[in-house]
Structure formats: structure tokens, C-alpha cells
Write an enzyme that holds these catalytic residues in place. Structure first.
Site, PDB file in Angstrom:
ATOM      1  CB  SER A  44      -1.438   0.252   1.178  1.00 37.48           C
ATOM      2  OG  SER A  44      -2.139  -1.202   1.123  1.00 37.48           O
ATOM      3  NE  ARG A  45       3.505   5.569  -4.034  1.00 34.57           N
ATOM      4  CZ  ARG A  45       4.338   6.741  -2.611  1.00 34.57           C
ATOM      5  NH1 ARG A  45       2.841   6.629  -2.163  1.00 34.57           N
ATOM      6  NH2 ARG A  45       4.952   6.839  -3.220  1.00 34.57           N
ATOM      7  CG  LEU A  46       1.568   2.679   3.996  1.00 32.13           C
ATOM      8  CD1 LEU A  46       0.789   1.915   5.152  1.00 32.13           C
ATOM      9  CD2 LEU A  46       1.378   3.487   4.359  1.00 32.13           C
TER      10      LEU A  46
END
Length: 548
Positions: A522-524
Site C-alpha cells: 500500500s505504498r507505505l
């Protein structure tokens, strides 16, 4: 801790110098064969970059620039695809009778056994799947195997997929009592691969599996499918209807023939399986012309010239040591949809090394241990006094406490820019580990003695290439380079000392900033930055976490 690049010598490596593409540093996108990266910083530092990536017929191509003046006659490739697209119209297709005759000839006068061909076919199917559907995203595989040779191919494929890192399951409702088939089942059972009965399968296959291998019927099948295979085929057909109402469904991979299709006429009624991938074996069958899915592979790299000549087969060349080759029209690519959902262990501040060079060496050793191709390849970004950036891939040749070492032509564009602005950035990108490392700092030439010593450690051909190449200048054609190379080969026979050209030597970047990046879901993503600070007259590295 020992790093395979960290030594007292400035040039411990003599690895091949094969250049790749021209990305710069900072932001990147990756999906199989396309990647780019950008650098941003104030004027007289690195501002941005240009990446020469072109989309041609659905395939990404990138320009190549020699990152080492001695590299004249080698090329690299973008991405890991072992397969290469071949024109569908130039390939031969077999009728059912021809396919049977080819098999009879292989297993008759040419001496192949059924188990040999089955092993090669199953391996071809597994490698084709691995080319497109990576195990970190498509992990759960259900192989639905019929009672004949096609089912045996599926059993072999499931075994290889297990060793490739997938989690296979097998549905084998009509086990063949012959020793060959029972042996294949035993091999899978010894790996603890689950066998599921038809009753144990979920009603809707879309939630439990990522890949469905259709290995029920091959080209010798006649008539209508009998129970339970008629219902199994309908389960696969239903998945296509799920896609039409935009429900997530697993991909279907058919082995040689989509089960239920006519061998020559294809999906006659239009109500059959719609596979996402078809892996034709030996040679495509006529029905493959009706295949409209995105991925068509040919496998079974065992057709001898006598067979090809007898049946006038025109088959594509298999690249390298690959067991499969992609044929047909490439799928249409929505570039905006190309993205990875990274799966990585957490990268936490309390786990990292206090010295960024030690952390770099730790990650570099991980990349080497993972068998990644050219883990020492790095994007070098520079800019001149005009502030315009340029980037290219070069090879890291060594790491010492005072920096990162590489060699190049002192009259090249990068060298001119470094003379005007001795600041640069490096980017190491290890896609297989979801990691990148950015390094920024000042650059200086190394001593003539160091350059001389490294030059003479290189293979003879690369030494000659360094003299021939006036890097970044215009040449009338490749024949000029080849002629000059030939003349120097004659001038410096084997065993003679080749003098290092004055315009060639090494640079060393002294790091002033590091960033270690690890991709997360999730792009974290994890981003840890090292920057130097002075505490009580002692230089130490400050570690902070940056927002992804």
C-alpha cells in the site's frame, strides 16, 4: 561484518561490464521490464533526469549507453524475461494428425521416452508461468490434471512450480494406474503438495487460488468431456463470466489445448474456457490461432531438425537457455496500471547498522546471495554548470571507507559534467529484494597509480576497447570501431603490455547522504536516511525515517 565489496583495495572486482539502461536516481517504477527513476535537488546539483524508454508494439525498449569505455561489443537487457516475442504469422501450426505423427516419431525412431517428453513439457509449462506470473503475487496454484499425457504434464509442472516458490495444489480425479503417473503423484506427495478431490474443491475457485492450470485434455482427446471433467471445465468457464462482471478471478493457464476445444477449430460454440495463457508444446496446434488471451508461449525445446524438415516446421528460436518462448501478438499494456504491491519484512531503525557503509555492504551481500544479476550495477547521475542532468548505468568496482569507486573515460559527458560540478548521486536498485539505495556526495579522480593498477587487472579485450572508445563522440558507424579494435589487437599481441590511455581512469564518490528504501504494501515503504553531523568534534551519522 565483511562486505564482498568492502576492501582496502579500490578495485577488488573484475566482474563483466555489461551496460544496461539510462535511469537516474530517486523515484522509480518497476513491473517486469519497465523502470525509470528521477533525481531532484537544487541547482548545481542533480535536478531531474531523462529516461529513454520507448513503447514499441507493447514492448518496452530502452537506449543503451556504454558505461565503461572498454565495453564496445556487449549489450544488456532490461528486465528478466527469458522469452522473446515472435511473429505469430511466421510460425507453423499442426493438425491433429500431424501432432500425433510427430509424437510417434519422437517416441519411435528418435528414441524419446514418454517420461522424457513429459518432464520437458511440464518444465516448459512451469517456466512459462514463472515468466509472467511471479510467485509473490500469484502464489496459490491449482493444477487440474486429466488421466492422460496432458495430465502428466500438469503433474510435472506442479512439481517444478513448487521448487520455483509457488504453493501448488493438485486435483487429479481419475488417477492412471501406470507406474509413470503414480510415480509423478508420489513425487508431489513427498513434497507435501495437497491433492484435492473434486468434492473438496470450493464451488467458486476465485477466492482460493491465483493460478489454475488446465491440464485435463490434450490434442488426442475426442468427443465430449465426461464427469467429473465436464463440471470442472464449467468451473473454469464460470470464471470468465466473473471477469465480465468485474469480479476478481484467478488466471487460467491451458496446457497445449484448452480443455474442451476442438484441436483444429478451437472454441467452436464460443462457450468454452477462455485461458489467459496458452502454453503450446512441440509446435502450436491449429486451434491456437483462435486463442485471444494475452500470453501465448511455446514450450518443449526438444524438436530435432529431422522433425522440423519432415513437417516443414517454422519454429521460433528459444532465447539463451530458456525452455519457453513467447509467441503471438503482445498484450496491450495500460502503463498507468503497472504497479507492484510489495511484500517485504519491516525495515526498522533499531535493526540497522550505525554506519551506512556497513548497512550498504549488508544489503549488497544479500543481493549477491539472492543471485541477482549485476548487483553492482548503479545509476550514476551528474549535471554540469548548466544544471541539466544526465544519467547512465555503470558498474561499481569497489567500496572503501572513503567512498564508492568506478572507472570511465575522462573525456566522456559524465566526466565533463563532474569537472564542472563535482557532485553526483548513485542509485542501486535490487528489484528482486524490493530494495534501493541512494548515495549522494562529492566526486574526485583517483590517483594515476590506482587507475593504472585496475586497468591492467581487466581482460585484454576490455583494455583494447578502452583505447578504441572515444566515449560520447560521434562515430561514422560500428565498422569503424571494429576496424580500430582489430588494428590494436594486431599491434598488441597476446602477452604484451597494453598501455592505459591517458583519457581513462577512476573516480571515487565520498558519501554525504544515504537513503535505504524497502518496498512495502500500500505504498507505505520504508525510507531511512543517513546524514552526517558533528557531535563533540566527532562525525557521526544521524538516522531518520522519511515519509514514503
Amino acid at each position: 561484518m565483511i562486505c564482498s565489496l568492502l576492501t582496502q583495495a579500490a578495485f577488488p572486482l573484475s566482474s563483466p561490464s555489461i551496460c544496461k539502461t539510462k535511469p537516474s536516481t530517486n523515484l522509480f517504477l518497476d513491473k517486469s521490464c519497465n523502470f525509470l527513476s528521477l533525481s531532484l535537488s537544487p541547482p548545481f546539483r542533480i535536478l531531474s533526469s531523462e529516461v529513454n524508454i520507448v513503447l514499441i508494439n507493447g514492448v518496452f525498449w530502452s537506449s543503451f549507453e556504454s558505461c565503461n569505455p572498454s565495453v564496445l561489443f556487449e549489450t544488456g537487457e532490461v528486465g528478466g524475461m527469458a522469452s522473446s516475442l515472435q511473429n505469430q504469422d511466421s510460425i507453423s501450426y499442426l493438425t491433429q494428425r500431424e501432432a500425433s505423427e510427430v509424437d510417434e516419431t519422437l517416441m519411435g525412431p528418435l528414441g524419446f521416452s514418454v517420461d522424457q517428453l513429459m518432464e520437458l513439457a511440464g518444465l516448459s509449462v512451469a517456466t512459462s508461468i514463472a515468466e509472467v506470473y511471479k510467485p509473490n503475487e500469484y502464489n496459490r496454484v491449482l493444477a487440474i490434471c486429466g488421466p492422460g499425457n496432458n495430465g502428466g504434464d500438469g503433474l510435472v509442472a506442479a512439481r517444478h512450480l513448487y521448487h520455483f516458490g509457488y504453493k501448488p495444489f493438485v486435483c487429479y480425479p481419475k488417477r492412471t494406474p501406470k507406474s509413470l503417473y503414480s510415480g509423478l503423484a508420489t513425487q508431489l506427495e513427498s513434497l507435501s503438495v495437497p491433492f484435492l478431490s473434486v468434492d473438496e474443491l470450493p464451488v467458486d475457485l476465485s477466492n482460493d487460488f491465483d493460478i489454475l492450470v488446465d491440464a485435463m485434455f490434450g490434442f488426442s482427446f475426442h468427443g465430449a468431456p465426461r464427469p467429473p471433467f465436464d463440471d470442472l471445465i464449467q468451473k473454469l468457464v464460470q470464471l470468465h463470466r466473473c471477469e465480465q462482471i468485474q469480479r476478481k478471478s484467478p488466471v487460467i493457464v491451458s496446457v497445449d489445448i484448452p480443455s474442451g476445444w476442438h484441436v483444429e477449430e478451437g472454441d467452436v460454440g464460443g462457450e468454452g474456457i477462455k485461458p489467459d495463457m496458452l502454453v503450446s508444446l512441440t509446435a502450436p496446434k491449429l486451434c491456437a490461432k483462435k486463442f485471444s488471451g494475452p500470453h501465448h508461449f511455446l514450450g518443449g525445446r526438444f524438436v530435432p531438425p529431422t522433425i522440423a524438415e519432415k513437417y516443414k516446421l517454422h519454429l521460433p528460436q528459444y532465447p539463451g537457455a530458456s525452455m519457453c518462448v513467447q509467441i503471438g501478438k503482445p498484450p496491450q499494456v495500460d502503463i498507468s496500471a503497472l504497479r507492484e504491491n510489495y511484500m517485504s519484512p519491516e525495515f526498522l531503525e533499531e535493526q540497522v547498522e550505525a554506519d551506512p557503509l556497513d548497512q550498504f555492504c549488508k544489503w549488497f551481500d544479500d543481493a549477491v546471495a539472492a543471485g541477482l544479476k549485476e548487483p553492482n550495477a548503479m545509476a550514476l547521475s551528474t549535471s554540469g554548470k548548466d544544471g541539466k542532468p544526465s544519467s547512465r548505468m555503470v558498474l561499481l568496482l569497489g567500496v572503501v571507507k572513503d567512498g564508492f569507486f568506478w572507472c570511465t573515460n575522462y573525456e566522456s559527458r559524465k566526466a565533463r559534467e563532474l569537472s564542472e560540478n563535482p557532485q553526483a548521486s548513485l542509485l542501486f536498485y535490487w528489484a528482486g529484494l524490493n530494495r534501493q539505495v541512494r548515495v549522494e556526495g562529492s566526486v574526485q579522480k583517483v590517483s594515476d597509480e590506482e587507475s593504472e593498477q585496475y586497468f591492467h587487472s581487466r581482460p585484454r579485450g576490455r583494455q583494447i576497447g578502452a583505447i578504441v572508445s572515444k566515449q560520447s563522440t560521434i562515430v561514422p558507424g560500428r565498422h569503424v570501431l571494429q576496424q580500430q579494435y582489430k588494428e590494436l589487437e594486431e599491434k598488441y599481441p597476446e602477452g604484451s603490455l597494453i598501455p592505459k590511455p591517458k583519457h581513462w581512469g577512476g573516480y571515487r564518490l565520498q558519501p554525504e547522504r544515504f537513503e535505504f528504501w524497502q518496498g512495502q504494501q500500500s505504498r507505505l515503504h520504508d525510507r531511512l536516511e543517513y546524514s552526517p553531523q558533528d557531535i563533540n568534534g566527532k562525525r557521526v551519522w544521524r538516522i531518520v525515517r522519511l515519509a514514503p
